[in-house]
Design a protein around this motif. Structure first.
Motif, PDB file in Angstrom:
ATOM      1  N   LEU A 182       0.839  -1.198   0.000  1.00  0.00           N
ATOM      2  CA  LEU A 182       0.000   0.000   0.000  1.00  0.00           C
ATOM      3  C   LEU A 182       0.871   1.243   0.000  1.00  0.00           C
ATOM      4  N   LYS A 183       0.411   2.242  -0.782  1.00  0.00           N
ATOM      5  CA  LYS A 183       1.171   3.498  -0.846  1.00  0.00           C
ATOM      6  C   LYS A 183       0.204   4.652  -0.651  1.00  0.00           C
ATOM      7  N   ALA A 184       0.730   5.839  -0.571  1.00  0.00           N
ATOM      8  CA  ALA A 184      -0.012   7.110  -0.633  1.00  0.00           C
ATOM      9  C   ALA A 184      -0.775   7.488   0.622  1.00  0.00           C
ATOM     10  N   TYR A 185      -0.974   6.556   1.550  1.00  0.00           N
ATOM     11  CA  TYR A 185      -1.760   6.924   2.723  1.00  0.00           C
ATOM     12  C   TYR A 185      -0.959   7.872   3.630  1.00  0.00           C
ATOM     13  N   THR A 186      -1.692   8.652   4.434  1.00  0.00           N
ATOM     14  CA  THR A 186      -1.047   9.567   5.368  1.00  0.00           C
ATOM     15  C   THR A 186      -0.511   8.766   6.551  1.00  0.00           C
ATOM     16  N   ALA A 187       0.712   9.080   6.969  1.00  0.00           N
ATOM     17  CA  ALA A 187       1.310   8.348   8.096  1.00  0.00           C
ATOM     18  C   ALA A 187       0.469   8.555   9.352  1.00  0.00           C
ATOM     19  N   PRO A 188       0.329   7.508  10.170  1.00  0.00           N
ATOM     20  CA  PRO A 188      -0.463   7.645  11.400  1.00  0.00           C
ATOM     21  C   PRO A 188       0.095   8.771  12.276  1.00  0.00           C
ATOM     22  N   GLY A 189      -0.777   9.422  12.992  1.00  0.00           N
ATOM     23  CA  GLY A 189      -0.313  10.455  13.919  1.00  0.00           C
ATOM     24  C   GLY A 189      -0.951  11.810  13.654  1.00  0.00           C
ATOM     25  N   GLY A 190      -1.349  12.048  12.445  1.00  0.00           N
ATOM     26  CA  GLY A 190      -2.017  13.320  12.121  1.00  0.00           C
ATOM     27  C   GLY A 190      -3.365  13.320  12.799  1.00  0.00           C
ATOM     28  N   GLY A 191      -4.189  14.254  12.543  1.00  0.00           N
ATOM     29  CA  GLY A 191      -5.484  14.105  13.191  1.00  0.00           C
ATOM     30  C   GLY A 191      -6.435  15.234  12.942  1.00  0.00           C
ATOM     31  N   CYS A 192      -7.566  15.052  13.585  1.00  0.00           N
ATOM     32  CA  CYS A 192      -8.688  15.966  13.456  1.00  0.00           C
ATOM     33  C   CYS A 192      -8.412  17.205  14.326  1.00  0.00           C
ATOM     34  N   LEU A 193      -8.642  18.376  13.765  1.00  0.00           N
ATOM     35  CA  LEU A 193      -8.387  19.625  14.498  1.00  0.00           C
ATOM     36  C   LEU A 193      -9.228  19.745  15.762  1.00  0.00           C
ATOM     37  N   LEU A 194     -10.354  19.041  15.791  1.00  0.00           N
ATOM     38  CA  LEU A 194     -11.227  19.125  16.963  1.00  0.00           C
ATOM     39  C   LEU A 194     -10.590  18.475  18.188  1.00  0.00           C
ATOM     40  N   THR A 195      -9.529  17.706  17.962  1.00  0.00           N
ATOM     41  CA  THR A 195      -8.827  17.093  19.100  1.00  0.00           C
ATOM     42  C   THR A 195      -7.629  17.948  19.536  1.00  0.00           C
ATOM     43  N   ASP A 196      -7.445  19.087  18.888  1.00  0.00           N
ATOM     44  CA  ASP A 196      -6.308  19.951  19.206  1.00  0.00           C
ATOM     45  C   ASP A 196      -6.704  20.952  20.301  1.00  0.00           C
ATOM     46  N   VAL A 197      -5.905  21.040  21.331  1.00  0.00           N
ATOM     47  CA  VAL A 197      -6.258  21.856  22.495  1.00  0.00           C
ATOM     48  C   VAL A 197      -6.404  23.348  22.136  1.00  0.00           C
ATOM     49  N   ASN A 198      -5.499  23.867  21.313  1.00  0.00           N
ATOM     50  CA  ASN A 198      -5.569  25.287  20.939  1.00  0.00           C
ATOM     51  C   ASN A 198      -6.786  25.580  20.078  1.00  0.00           C
ATOM     52  N   PHE A 199      -7.006  24.695  19.120  1.00  0.00           N
ATOM     53  CA  PHE A 199      -8.146  24.924  18.230  1.00  0.00           C
ATOM     54  C   PHE A 199      -9.455  24.785  19.004  1.00  0.00           C
ATOM     55  N   SER A 200      -9.492  23.878  19.963  1.00  0.00           N
ATOM     56  CA  SER A 200     -10.703  23.694  20.769  1.00  0.00           C
ATOM     57  C   SER A 200     -11.032  24.969  21.535  1.00  0.00           C
ATOM     58  N   ALA A 201     -10.001  25.602  22.116  1.00  0.00           N
ATOM     59  CA  ALA A 201     -10.219  26.851  22.854  1.00  0.00           C
ATOM     60  C   ALA A 201     -10.784  27.914  21.911  1.00  0.00           C
ATOM     61  N   ARG A 202     -10.216  27.960  20.720  1.00  0.00           N
ATOM     62  CA  ARG A 202     -10.673  28.950  19.728  1.00  0.00           C
ATOM     63  C   ARG A 202     -12.121  28.692  19.338  1.00  0.00           C
ATOM     64  N   LEU A 203     -12.461  27.444  19.107  1.00  0.00           N
ATOM     65  CA  LEU A 203     -13.819  27.123  18.646  1.00  0.00           C
ATOM     66  C   LEU A 203     -14.856  27.345  19.764  1.00  0.00           C
ATOM     67  N   HIS A 204     -14.513  26.975  21.003  1.00  0.00           N
ATOM     68  CA  HIS A 204     -15.425  27.221  22.137  1.00  0.00           C
ATOM     69  C   HIS A 204     -15.755  28.710  22.213  1.00  0.00           C
ATOM     70  N   GLN A 205     -14.710  29.528  22.133  1.00  0.00           N
ATOM     71  CA  GLN A 205     -14.920  30.972  22.240  1.00  0.00           C
ATOM     72  C   GLN A 205     -15.716  31.508  21.054  1.00  0.00           C
ATOM     73  N   PHE A 206     -15.416  31.004  19.882  1.00  0.00           N
ATOM     74  CA  PHE A 206     -16.141  31.419  18.674  1.00  0.00           C
ATOM     75  C   PHE A 206     -17.631  31.113  18.832  1.00  0.00           C
ATOM     76  N   PHE A 207     -17.954  29.913  19.347  1.00  0.00           N
ATOM     77  CA  PHE A 207     -19.366  29.550  19.541  1.00  0.00           C
ATOM     78  C   PHE A 207     -20.042  30.500  20.521  1.00  0.00           C
ATOM     79  N   GLU A 208     -19.307  30.896  21.563  1.00  0.00           N
ATOM     80  CA  GLU A 208     -19.901  31.835  22.536  1.00  0.00           C
ATOM     81  C   GLU A 208     -20.207  33.173  21.886  1.00  0.00           C
ATOM     82  N   GLN A 209     -19.366  33.582  20.962  1.00  0.00           N
ATOM     83  CA  GLN A 209     -19.508  34.921  20.365  1.00  0.00           C
ATOM     84  C   GLN A 209     -20.380  34.940  19.118  1.00  0.00           C
TER      85      GLN A 209
END
Ligand code: SF4
Length: 334
Positions: A182-209
């Motif tokens: 198998l080729k071309a797949y993304t190496a394990p370890g990347g991920g969904c931005l919703l699991t990122d602590v910084n992005f989560s803080a940004r999105l929580h605040q955005f929803f409030e505003q």
């Protein structure tokens, strides 16, 4: 006998690529399905589909997904990731695509015990039950830990050739990927931005505003510095050339429709986008231009020229250094 068909929920990563290949090798026709999130990128799913020689459908998760994140029935994981609700939502779409394509079942790259929230036995059962896909979802990598699904009991797929992987290690998958070339797949370890602590803080605040954000505003959240201006409008300033390109690309349609304002510095400097309920007046444009100048390179002269584009109209504003500083409205992404 007509060839059986499956829909494969693909991310472009190792697990879903391997799951797809295992089912393809059993003579099943597979159609890849990539559900595009406003918070994610396509990774290399198109390249993976090409490598596997399968058709790929890309479906936008849409605004309903954003509302689901705001108010998930089963709550969040460690950050703002509502994994159980997200999987239920994805399975609903996959089932619709399955019917449209005349397919017989759905496959995923899920592995029992790999993710703490959505890949536990009880969570998987809830997901299958609430999405009304019980028996339709085949998880080839962990199939031997699960009850036989329709594809197995009907004899379309040979259960003996499915795998019994479980847990967080990817070593088994990597061995299989190597042996199946198998080729071309993304190496394990990347991920969904919703699991990122910084992005989560940004999105929580955005929803409030923002009670009723537009999809463009949501997409812009991935990039730049964010400021609230005095009339309540929102300014996003790119931090580098790549972010500038994204801001321009994402806002293009809304700027053309007069719904947003795009700022291009006349000389070198950051791109910025202004969104709000009202048409910005001269004072707001100047407030925005000063903030942009704050992040632009200082020229030999004490002024900075900023070009403002809305619809087909472009004007220029000259602002003086030093511009006023302002606190960012949303947490900075690292
Ligand atoms: S990690 Fe992200 S994409 Fe995956 S299930 Fe959780 S919320 Fe959904």
């Amino acid at each position: 006998m007509a060839k059986r068909k499956a829909i494969s929920l693909m991310s472009g990563g190792l697990d879903s690529t391997l799951a797809t290949k295992i089912i393809l090798d059993q003579g099943i026709e597979v159609i890849g399905l990539f559900l595009e999130s406003p918070f994610g990128c396509k990774e290399n799913v198109e390249e993976v589909a090409k490598h596997l020689g399968i058709k790929l459908r890309i479906v936008d998760k849409g605004m309903a997904f954003v509302e689901l994140i705001r108010n998930p029935k089963y709550g969040y994981g460690k950050n703002i990731n509502p994994c159980i609700d997200c999987r239920i939502y994805m399975f609903h779409i996959a089932q619709r695509v399955m019917e449209e394509e005349g397919a017989d079942f759905i496959i995923t790259g899920e592995v029992l015990g790999q993710r703490p929230m959505s890949q536990r036995r009880d969570a998987m059962d809830i997901i299958d039950r609430d999405s009304e896909t019980e028996g339709l979802i085949l998880r080839p990598l962990s199939a031997k830990h699960n009850l036989p699904t329709l594809a197995e009991t009907s004899g379309w797929v040979d259960r003996e050739k499915l795998l019994d992987i479980q847990g967080r290690s990817r070593s088994e998958q990597l061995k299989w990927a190597q042996s199946l070339e198998l080729k071309a797949y993304t190496a394990p370890g990347g991920g969904c931005l919703l699991t990122d602590v910084n992005f989560s803080a940004r999105l929580h605040q955005f929803f409030e505003q923002h009670e009723n954000p537009t999809m463009t505003e949501v997409r812009l959240l991935r990039y730049g510095r964010h400021f609230d201006l005095s009339d309540g409008s929102h300014l996003v300033i790119g931090r580098n050339a790549e972010e500038n390109d994204h801001l321009q690309k994402i806002s293009k349609e809304d700027v053309a429709k007069d719904n947003m304002t795009l700022f291009r510095p006349y000389f070198s400097g950051p791109m910025a986008v202004l969104s709000g309920k009202n048409t910005p007046d001269a004072a707001i444009l100047e407030e925005a231009a000063k903030l942009i100048a704050n992040y632009a390179k200082k020229n030999l002269v004490d002024t900075q020229v900023i070009e403002v584009k809305r619809g087909e109209t472009a004007t220029r504003i000259t602002v003086r250094f030093p511009p006023a500083a302002q606190t960012e409205a949303l947490p900075v992404l690292h």
